[in-house]
Design a protein around this motif. Structure first.
Motif, short mmCIF file in Angstrom:
data_model
loop_
_atom_site.label_atom_id
_atom_site.label_comp_id
_atom_site.label_asym_id
_atom_site.label_seq_id
_atom_site.Cartn_x
_atom_site.Cartn_y
_atom_site.Cartn_z
N VAL A 161 47.90 30.29 53.23
CA VAL A 161 49.09 30.83 52.57
C VAL A 161 48.71 31.40 51.20
CG1 VAL A 161 51.37 30.29 51.66
CG2 VAL A 161 50.58 29.20 53.78
N PHE A 162 49.03 32.66 50.99
CA PHE A 162 48.94 33.27 49.67
C PHE A 162 50.34 33.22 49.05
CE2 PHE A 162 45.14 34.72 51.58
CZ PHE A 162 44.28 35.19 50.58
N HIS A 163 50.46 32.61 47.91
CA HIS A 163 51.76 32.58 47.24
C HIS A 163 51.52 32.83 45.76
CE1 HIS A 163 50.97 28.12 46.36
NE2 HIS A 163 50.13 28.40 47.35
N GLY A 164 52.27 33.75 45.21
CA GLY A 164 52.01 34.16 43.84
C GLY A 164 50.86 35.15 43.79
N ASN A 165 50.02 35.02 42.78
CA ASN A 165 48.95 35.96 42.51
C ASN A 165 47.59 35.27 42.75
OD1 ASN A 165 47.46 38.10 41.49
ND2 ASN A 165 47.98 37.71 39.36
N PRO A 166 46.70 35.88 43.61
CA PRO A 166 46.76 37.21 44.20
C PRO A 166 47.43 37.20 45.57
CG PRO A 166 44.65 36.24 44.71
CD PRO A 166 45.40 35.23 43.86
N ARG A 167 47.67 38.39 46.09
CA ARG A 167 48.04 38.59 47.48
C ARG A 167 46.77 38.94 48.27
NH1 ARG A 167 53.58 42.15 46.73
NH2 ARG A 167 55.00 40.37 46.49
N PRO A 168 46.83 38.81 49.61
CA PRO A 168 45.61 39.09 50.39
C PRO A 168 45.01 40.45 50.11
CG PRO A 168 47.28 38.09 51.78
CD PRO A 168 47.94 38.35 50.46
N ILE A 169 45.85 41.45 50.02
CA ILE A 169 45.34 42.82 49.88
C ILE A 169 44.63 43.04 48.54
CG2 ILE A 169 47.24 44.08 48.77
CD1 ILE A 169 47.12 46.01 51.19
N ASP A 170 44.89 42.13 47.58
CA ASP A 170 44.26 42.25 46.27
C ASP A 170 42.79 41.85 46.28
OD1 ASP A 170 46.71 43.00 45.15
OD2 ASP A 170 47.26 40.93 44.68
N VAL A 171 42.35 41.15 47.33
CA VAL A 171 40.96 40.67 47.37
C VAL A 171 40.18 41.29 48.53
CG1 VAL A 171 41.62 38.52 46.24
CG2 VAL A 171 41.53 38.59 48.73
N VAL A 172 40.67 42.43 49.02
CA VAL A 172 40.04 43.11 50.15
C VAL A 172 39.14 44.27 49.74
CG1 VAL A 172 40.50 44.50 52.22
CG2 VAL A 172 41.82 42.40 51.81
N PRO A 173 39.54 45.15 48.82
CA PRO A 173 38.73 46.35 48.56
C PRO A 173 37.33 46.03 48.04
CG PRO A 173 40.93 46.55 47.60
CD PRO A 173 40.78 45.12 48.03
#
Length: 270
Positions: free
Chosen positions: A218-230
């Motif tokens: 579960v991602f809750h708050g900061n970061p979201r999954p997409i924030d750690v993909v690029p």
């Protein structure tokens, strides 16, 4: 047949999140199911996603942006099959394995199933039974819609009171859900609490822990999954819990389930 449902409203998440969740669910659920997105904006929803118009519950815009009050629309009578086991998933969870177990639990006991809100990291040194129970964490909910209709009426008929009495929608659920039960604690992990170290420890232990046994992260708050993909060298997270660049196991998950991803133009959440 069972139902998996998510919600999407305003500009909080791009449609790619729905695609990723749908594909991850399909890879982790053996039994026949409907995948439903209750939304005020069906644009971008792909085949395999059943878009259902989000009922207008008269929630002021400020409360649509604070917390997840529109999520309560999933309890609208008649919106979902009353007698069908239903699993609600937030769009920013990672489904990694075996969702069938969640449905087996709903079917075996009935009632309202939810994550137990996690305690801060320091409590990990104390046995679970001795930790304060902080109520519902609303990222994964299990229920029969017909059994939880009272949730809709309680909220809809007393909205202003609910906004004043409860800081967030999950506080409302903690107080009003019928026959609440916790999901087994080991089934899930919090990216924020279980995968990251506090500063300055994270300057020495830089690798982001992968909770390999968790069925859902579960991602809750900061970061979201997409924030750690690029790909790249960038900072993400909060002031005390943060990292740099992609998290390999999150990136692998996202690229596996999002066929449109490109590092040149990542579809970041608003």
């Amino acid at each position: 047949m069972v139902t998996v449902v998510c919600t999407r409203w305003l500009d909080a998440f791009p449609a790619s999140y729905v695609t990723v969740l749908r594909n991850a669910v399909a890879a982790s659920l053996k039994r026949p199911h409907r995948f439903v997105c209750v939304t005020d904006n069906p644009d971008g929803l792909e085949n395999g996603v059943e878009g259902v118009e989000m009922p207008d519950l008269g929630i002021p815009l400020q409360y649509q942006r604070r917390g997840c009050w529109p999520k309560l629309s999933i309890f609208t009578p008649g919106l979902l099959p009353a007698d069908q086991p239903t699993l609600y998933l937030d769009l920013d969870v990672m489904v990694r394995q075996d969702l069938d177990a969640f449905f087996e639990r709903i079917e075996s006991t009935g009632g309202f199933h939810a994550l137990r809100e996690w305690n801060p990291t320091i409590w990990s040194m104390v046995p679970l039974a001795m930790r304060p129970h902080r109520g519902v964490q609303g990222s994964i909910l299990g229920f029969y819609p017909g059994e939880q209709a009272k949730l809709f009426h309680k909220f809809y008929d007393q909205k202003e009171h609910c906004f004043e009495a409860f800081p967030l929608d999950q506080d409302f659920l903690s107080e009003n859900a019928q026959s609440p039960q916790d999901w087994p604690f080991a089934w899930t992990a919090s990216f924020k609490w279980h995968c990251l170290h506090y500063y300055p420890i994270n300057q020495v232990l830089t690798k982001i822990h992968e909770p390999k046994n968790a069925k859902v992260v579960v991602f809750h708050g900061n970061p979201r999954p997409i924030d750690v993909v690029p790909l790249g060298d960038y900072r993400w997270g909060t002031k005390r819990k943060f990292g740099h660049g992609p998290v390999d196991w999150v990136r692998e998950y996202w690229l596996r389930h999002d066929p449109t991803w490109t590092d040149a133009a990542p579809a970041k959440a608003a």
